[in-house]
Design a protein around this motif. Sequence first.
Motif, mmCIF file in Angstrom:
data_model
loop_
_atom_site.group_PDB
_atom_site.id
_atom_site.type_symbol
_atom_site.label_atom_id
_atom_site.label_comp_id
_atom_site.label_asym_id
_atom_site.label_seq_id
_atom_site.Cartn_x
_atom_site.Cartn_y
_atom_site.Cartn_z
ATOM 1 N N GLU A 125 -8.255 3.100 -4.262
ATOM 2 C CA GLU A 125 -7.874 4.511 -4.351
ATOM 3 C C GLU A 125 -6.804 4.671 -5.437
ATOM 4 O OE1 GLU A 125 -10.629 5.640 -1.637
ATOM 5 O OE2 GLU A 125 -9.273 6.988 -2.744
ATOM 6 N N GLN A 126 -6.911 5.776 -6.172
ATOM 7 C CA GLN A 126 -5.939 6.019 -7.237
ATOM 8 C C GLN A 126 -4.562 6.321 -6.628
ATOM 9 O OE1 GLN A 126 -5.373 9.570 -10.260
ATOM 10 N NE2 GLN A 126 -7.129 8.331 -10.884
ATOM 11 N N GLN A 156 0.837 -1.206 0.000
ATOM 12 C CA GLN A 156 0.000 0.000 0.000
ATOM 13 C C GLN A 156 0.870 1.254 0.000
ATOM 14 O OE1 GLN A 156 -3.244 -0.323 -0.081
ATOM 15 N NE2 GLN A 156 -4.143 1.626 0.438
ATOM 16 N N TYR A 183 -4.192 1.756 -9.184
ATOM 17 C CA TYR A 183 -5.043 1.810 -7.997
ATOM 18 C C TYR A 183 -4.477 0.865 -6.946
ATOM 19 C CZ TYR A 183 -8.496 3.939 -11.165
ATOM 20 O OH TYR A 183 -9.142 4.732 -12.049
ATOM 21 N N ASP A 184 -4.614 1.272 -5.659
ATOM 22 C CA ASP A 184 -4.150 0.387 -4.598
ATOM 23 C C ASP A 184 -5.229 -0.639 -4.264
ATOM 24 O OD1 ASP A 184 -4.612 3.011 -2.097
ATOM 25 O OD2 ASP A 184 -6.072 1.703 -3.087
ATOM 26 N N GLN A 232 1.403 4.140 -3.034
ATOM 27 C CA GLN A 232 1.105 5.552 -2.766
ATOM 28 C C GLN A 232 2.346 6.424 -2.967
ATOM 29 O OE1 GLN A 232 -1.732 6.964 -2.356
ATOM 30 N NE2 GLN A 232 -2.917 5.052 -2.390
ATOM 31 N N GLU A 248 -7.290 -0.734 -1.942
ATOM 32 C CA GLU A 248 -8.530 -0.140 -1.448
ATOM 33 C C GLU A 248 -9.327 0.530 -2.567
ATOM 34 O OE1 GLU A 248 -7.616 -1.635 2.115
ATOM 35 O OE2 GLU A 248 -9.496 -0.636 1.553
#
Length: 488
Positions: free
Chosen positions: A98-99, A68, A93-94, A72, A96
Motif C-alpha cells: 500500500e502506498q 507499518q 510503499y509499506d 503510514q 503490504e
Amino acid sequence: MRFSIKLKFSLFLGLLLILAVSVLSYFVLRGVERNEQTQAEASLAQHVKTVNLRVKQAYYTGVRLEPQQFLQRRGRELATELAGFTGLEVTLYDAEGEQAGTSVQGVPVPAIPGTAEALAYALQNKIAYQSNGDKLLYLAPLQGPEAQMGVVQLQYSLKNAQAFQQTLRNLFLTTGAAVLLLSFITGYLYFNRAAVAISRLKRAAESIRRAEYISAPPLKRRDELGELGEGIYYMSREIESSIAAKDEEQRKLQLAVTKLQALEQQQKQYIGNISHEFKTPLTSIKAYVDLLNMYDDDPQLLLEAKTSIAKETDRLYEMVDKVLQLTALEKYDFESQAERFETAEGLRDICGRMNGKAERFGLTLTLDAEPAHIWIDKESFMHIFINLIDNAIKYNVPGGAVSLRSEVREDRVEITVSDTGIGIPAEARGKIFEPFYTVNRDRARASGGTGLGLSLVRNLMEKQGGTIVLLETEGAGTAFRLSFPLVQ
C-alpha cells in the motif's frame, strides 16, 4: 565512363571514412549508452542507500512505532523530504504494497503498466525496473530495523540521456558528412588527421565507460570533433563530481546515524550512573535520620549524625556541581584529580559514614588498616569503597558482619572487603562486573540495587591504575581484593 585514380582514391577514402565513422559512432554510442546505464544504476543505488539511511535515522530518532505504523504516519513527510535530497520523485510503499507516501503533488499521474508486478517483485527484497518512454521506475527494498519494511520507488527521467544520445548521433552524422565532403578536397592528409582525432575521442569515451575519468579535453579543435571532445570532458567531470557528492552525503548521513546511536546509549548509561551515585549518600543521611528518630536523646549519636550528614551533604553538593559542569561541557566522565592519599585515614572516614547504615541493618562494620599512601583521586576512592560496603550491607544476613583489611605487600597496597552475606553463585562470578547485572533480581529490587555498583567500581579502579578481583570464599559470604600501586 573513365574515372581518374584521384576520384577513385577519393571515393575509396570516402567509403572508408563512412565505414570508420559508422563503426566509431556505433561503439562510442554503445559505450556512452552502457556508461549512462551504469551511472544511472549506480546513482539510483546511491539514492536508495541515502533513502534507507534517512528512513532509519527518522525511525530511530522518533517515537518508536511498528514499521507499518511508522510508514503510514510519516510516509508522505519522508517522501517529500527525500525528494528534496535526491531530486527525484519518491514514493514509499509499506510491506503490504500500500502506498504510504509520495512526493508527487497535484493530480495523480496514471500508473505505468506493469508497476504492480514490479512492486510485488520488489516486496521480495529484490530490485525491480519498469520503464515506459522517457521514464524509469526504480523499485528497491526499504530496510527496517530487523527486516524489509516496504519499498521505495524512485522515478528517474530518461529525457536527458535520450536527448544526449540523440545529440551524439546527430553530431556523428554531421561530423561524418562534413569530413566526407572535405575528404574529396583535401584527400589523404585530412582523412588521416580526422582519423587520429576520432581515435582520441574513442579512447576518451572508453575511459569514461571504465570509470577512468579524463583530466583534460581529449583534443582541441575548432569543429564538431572539438565540441564533442569538450562535451565528453565536461560529462566526465560532472559524473565524477556527482558521484563524489553522493559518497560524501552518504558518509555524513552514516556518521550522523552512528553518533545518534552512540549518544543514546551514552545518555542511558550516564543517567543510570548518576542516579546510583546520588542514592548512596542519601541512603546514609536517611539512616542517620532514622536513628535520630529512634534515639533522639543520645548526644553522641546526635554529634555523629550531624558530622556524617554534613559530610554527605557536601558530597551531594559536589556531585550536583559536577553534573551541572558536565551538562555544560556535554561530556559524561567525571574530571579526576589524582593526589597522594593516605588509605587508612580514608577507610576510617568511609567506615564512619557507613556505620550508621550497618547498625540500622543490625550488622557489624570493622576495619583493620595499615598506614600506606597511594596516588589516586580522592572522590574516586570514596566512590569505590562506599559502593563495595553498600553492597556488602545490602546483601548480608541479620546479625552479620562487614570487614575491611588494608595491608602493604611489596610495592602494592591490598585492601580486602569481605562480608558474611548471601554470597555469589559460581555461575554468576564471571558476570558480576557487567552493568545492570544482579545475582538476585528480587533481592536487588527490594534493597534498591541497580546492578551498576560493581561496574562503576571496576571502571574507577581501571582509571586509577588499580585492579579488583573476586576471591574464593569458604561457605557463605563475598570477598573482594583491591590492589593499588604503593607510593613510597
